[in-house]
Scaffold this active site. Structure first.
Site, PDB file in Angstrom:
ATOM      1  N   ARG A  35       0.786  -0.945   0.224  1.00  0.00           N
ATOM      2  CA  ARG A  35      -0.038   0.021  -0.237  1.00  0.00           C
ATOM      3  C   ARG A  35       0.894   1.345   0.042  1.00  0.00           C
ATOM      4  O   ARG A  35       1.710   1.537   0.795  1.00  0.00           O
ATOM      5  CB  ARG A  35      -0.798  -0.096   1.208  1.00  0.00           C
ATOM      6  CG  ARG A  35      -1.652   1.171   1.306  1.00  0.00           C
ATOM      7  CD  ARG A  35      -2.760   1.161   2.180  1.00  0.00           C
ATOM      8  NE  ARG A  35      -3.884   0.639   1.847  1.00  0.00           N
ATOM      9  CZ  ARG A  35      -5.064   0.433   2.354  1.00  0.00           C
ATOM     10  NH1 ARG A  35      -5.356   1.344   3.649  1.00  0.00           N
ATOM     11  NH2 ARG A  35      -6.100  -0.155   1.809  1.00  0.00           N
ATOM     12  N   HIS A  77      -7.680   0.924  -6.395  1.00  0.00           N
ATOM     13  CA  HIS A  77      -7.770  -0.296  -5.363  1.00  0.00           C
ATOM     14  C   HIS A  77      -8.286  -1.318  -6.034  1.00  0.00           C
ATOM     15  O   HIS A  77      -9.543  -1.690  -5.295  1.00  0.00           O
ATOM     16  CB  HIS A  77      -8.757   0.514  -4.140  1.00  0.00           C
ATOM     17  CG  HIS A  77      -8.516  -0.054  -2.931  1.00  0.00           C
ATOM     18  ND1 HIS A  77      -7.664  -1.008  -2.517  1.00  0.00           N
ATOM     19  CD2 HIS A  77      -9.091   0.209  -1.643  1.00  0.00           C
ATOM     20  CE1 HIS A  77      -7.836  -1.496  -1.305  1.00  0.00           C
ATOM     21  NE2 HIS A  77      -8.524  -0.798  -0.689  1.00  0.00           N
ATOM     22  N   GLN A 127     -10.029  -4.118  -3.873  1.00  0.00           N
ATOM     23  CA  GLN A 127     -11.312  -3.701  -3.012  1.00  0.00           C
ATOM     24  C   GLN A 127     -12.248  -4.048  -4.207  1.00  0.00           C
ATOM     25  O   GLN A 127     -13.474  -4.579  -3.560  1.00  0.00           O
ATOM     26  CB  GLN A 127     -11.317  -2.246  -2.641  1.00  0.00           C
ATOM     27  CG  GLN A 127     -12.546  -1.789  -2.054  1.00  0.00           C
ATOM     28  CD  GLN A 127     -12.836  -2.476  -0.754  1.00  0.00           C
ATOM     29  OE1 GLN A 127     -12.235  -2.317   0.166  1.00  0.00           O
ATOM     30  NE2 GLN A 127     -13.888  -3.082  -0.599  1.00  0.00           N
ATOM     31  N   ASP A 163     -17.888   6.449  -0.624  1.00  0.00           N
ATOM     32  CA  ASP A 163     -16.732   6.261  -0.142  1.00  0.00           C
ATOM     33  C   ASP A 163     -16.386   7.592   0.699  1.00  0.00           C
ATOM     34  O   ASP A 163     -16.936   8.642   0.160  1.00  0.00           O
ATOM     35  CB  ASP A 163     -15.434   5.896  -0.947  1.00  0.00           C
ATOM     36  CG  ASP A 163     -14.405   5.657  -0.259  1.00  0.00           C
ATOM     37  OD1 ASP A 163     -14.152   5.103   0.942  1.00  0.00           O
ATOM     38  OD2 ASP A 163     -13.051   5.444  -1.070  1.00  0.00           O
ATOM     39  N   CYS A 168     -16.629   0.638   1.078  1.00  0.00           N
ATOM     40  CA  CYS A 168     -15.387  -0.053   1.165  1.00  0.00           C
ATOM     41  C   CYS A 168     -14.920  -0.072   2.754  1.00  0.00           C
ATOM     42  O   CYS A 168     -13.970  -0.970   2.979  1.00  0.00           O
ATOM     43  CB  CYS A 168     -13.991   0.214   0.232  1.00  0.00           C
ATOM     44  SG  CYS A 168     -13.670   1.977   0.693  1.00  0.00           S
ATOM     45  N   ARG A 186     -12.755  -9.277   1.225  1.00  0.00           N
ATOM     46  CA  ARG A 186     -11.611  -8.923   0.988  1.00  0.00           C
ATOM     47  C   ARG A 186     -10.790 -10.229   1.089  1.00  0.00           C
ATOM     48  O   ARG A 186      -9.920 -10.494   0.272  1.00  0.00           O
ATOM     49  CB  ARG A 186     -11.077  -7.836   1.945  1.00  0.00           C
ATOM     50  CG  ARG A 186     -11.666  -6.264   1.643  1.00  0.00           C
ATOM     51  CD  ARG A 186     -11.308  -5.625   0.433  1.00  0.00           C
ATOM     52  NE  ARG A 186     -10.042  -5.671   0.201  1.00  0.00           N
ATOM     53  CZ  ARG A 186      -9.245  -4.440   0.530  1.00  0.00           C
ATOM     54  NH1 ARG A 186      -9.820  -3.836   1.304  1.00  0.00           N
ATOM     55  NH2 ARG A 186      -7.816  -4.541   0.459  1.00  0.00           N
TER      56      ARG A 186
HETATM   57  N1   CP Z   1     -11.284  -0.619   2.503  1.00  0.00           N
HETATM   58  C1   CP Z   1      -9.808  -0.741   3.047  1.00  0.00           C
HETATM   59  O1   CP Z   1      -8.943  -0.932   2.016  1.00  0.00           O
HETATM   60  O2   CP Z   1      -9.813  -0.801   4.253  1.00  0.00           O
HETATM   61  P1   CP Z   1      -8.377  -0.334   4.867  1.00  0.00           P
HETATM   62  O3   CP Z   1      -7.998   0.797   4.710  1.00  0.00           O
HETATM   63  O4   CP Z   1      -8.788  -0.708   6.460  1.00  0.00           O
HETATM   64  O5   CP Z   1      -7.485  -1.569   4.489  1.00  0.00           O
HETATM   65  N1  NVA Z   2     -10.670   6.144  -0.974  1.00  0.00           N
HETATM   66  C1  NVA Z   2     -10.122   5.883   0.403  1.00  0.00           C
HETATM   67  C2  NVA Z   2     -10.273   4.253   0.597  1.00  0.00           C
HETATM   68  C3  NVA Z   2      -9.794   3.728   1.942  1.00  0.00           C
HETATM   69  C4  NVA Z   2      -9.711   2.179   1.993  1.00  0.00           C
HETATM   70  C5  NVA Z   2      -8.754   6.321   0.702  1.00  0.00           C
HETATM   71  O1  NVA Z   2      -8.072   6.342  -0.476  1.00  0.00           O
HETATM   72  O2  NVA Z   2      -8.414   6.639   1.530  1.00  0.00           O
END
Ligand code: CP
Ligand code: NVA
Length: 311
Positions: A109, A136, A139, A227, A266, A294
């Site tokens: 990440r 993502h 997701q 989101d 998500c 997930r």
């Molecule tokens: N939806 C998601 O990716 O959650 P986290 O940021 O907790 O991994």
């Molecule tokens: N769009 C959000 C998703 C988190 C899982 C972010 O990037 O923070």
């Protein structure tokens, strides 16, 4: 994306619809046989190590990959971006080369998508995108599995997105092209999807409509998705909140979707901002199924990376 025979999972746009379908189906099959005797011998990651690198916080991605890797017989090795000072202490290319000497795959990440691509370019093991500022994909693989569990095949169905245009939406747009469903997007004009993803969707013939009216987008839809208004790495929170207020999913907006529509997010959610308590805790909400999925969808992804699902 297979580069030099290495199965990276970086973006849904890298794949054919058929391969993504195989991965979702593999995840669904693993979910069905989880913790049954049929699952006992299914260990495509036996003896393998997977690095999990996090530059940003995470609950779902961290937990689902950790548990999923172990369930497939592998061993996760967790490291934070802070510990290795990714891209600062040494070149990303060298980090990729070094990690590849220790582990059999890398899940990462990081906000900078270009840095992810650089890592994948120099890694000699599969690299999995665990969220960048651009996309993502893991997701949305889980979201596709969730949609189909509740609503049947997604092909030809209508999904509505209301709110910010962000990484999760970009992967939904890519999914619309690969899984042949209709995606109606409503964002404030200032926060509309960028030219690159819009042009890509056009080129691919995706059925994606972009607008600024949440009611119009949601009307009759099979799923309503939103989101956070402020994603990781976004500044200017107050301005974004003001722009995004008309895009909140409340009971009135949800009532414009199909009567049996599902609500998707998500997570993490910001209750009272992009969604009200009544909707996220209501009977149409499937947000915790998405979180659980997930695990299952990513077991499909991991199995594919290790050659246990067809290309
Ligand atoms: N939806 C998601 O990716 O959650 P986290 O940021 O907790 O991994
Ligand atoms: N769009 C959000 C998703 C988190 C899982 C972010 O990037 O923070």
């Amino acid at each position: 994306m297979t580069a030099n025979g290495i199965r990276h999972f970086l973006d849904l746009s890298d794949f054919s619809g058929a391969t993504l379908r195989d991965i979702v189906d593999a995840g669904a099959a693993m979910k069905a046989r989880r913790r049954t005797p049929a699952d006992a011998g299914d260990k495509p990651l036996a003896g393998k190590f997977v690095a999990m690198v996090f530059e940003q916080p995470s609950l779902r991605t961290r937990m689902s990959f950790d548990v999923g890797i172990r369930e497939l017989g592998g061993e996760p090795v967790m490291v934070t971006g802070k510990e290795i000072e990714l891209g600062e202490r040494e070149a990303i290319a060298d980090t990729a080369r070094v990690l590849s000497r220790f582990v059999d795959a890398i899940m990462i990440r990081m906000l900078k998508h270009d840095a992810l691509l650089e890592l994948a370019k120099y890694a000699t093991v599969p690299v999995i995108n665990g969220l960048t500022k651009k996309s993502h994909p893991c997701q949305v693989m889980a979201d596709l599995l969730t949609f189909e569990e509740h609503k049947g095949p997604i092909r030809g169905r209508t999904v509505a997105w209301t709110g910010d245009s962000n990484n999760v939406l970009a992967s939904w747009i890519e999914a619309a092209a690969r899984f042949d469903f209709r995606l109606r997007v409503a964002t404030p004009p200032e926060l509309a999807p960028g030219a690159a993803i819009v042009d890509w969707a056009k080129r691919e013939g995706a059925d994606v409509s972009l607008g600024h009216d949440a009611e119009e987008a949601v009307s009759g839809a099979d799923a309503v998705v939103t989101d956070s208004w402020v994603s990781m790495g976004d500044g200017d929170g107050e301005r974004r909140h003001n722009l995004l207020k008309p895009f909140q999913v409340d009971e009135r907006l949800m009532g414009l979707a199909a009567p049996d529509a599902i609500f998707m997010h998500c997570l993490p959610a910001h209750r009272g901002e992009e969604v009200t308590d009544a909707v996220i805790d209501g009977p149409q909400s499937v947000v915790f199924d998405e979180a659980e999925n997930r695990l299952h969808a990513q077991k499909g992804v991991l199995a594919w990376c290790f050659g246990a699902v067809s290309a």
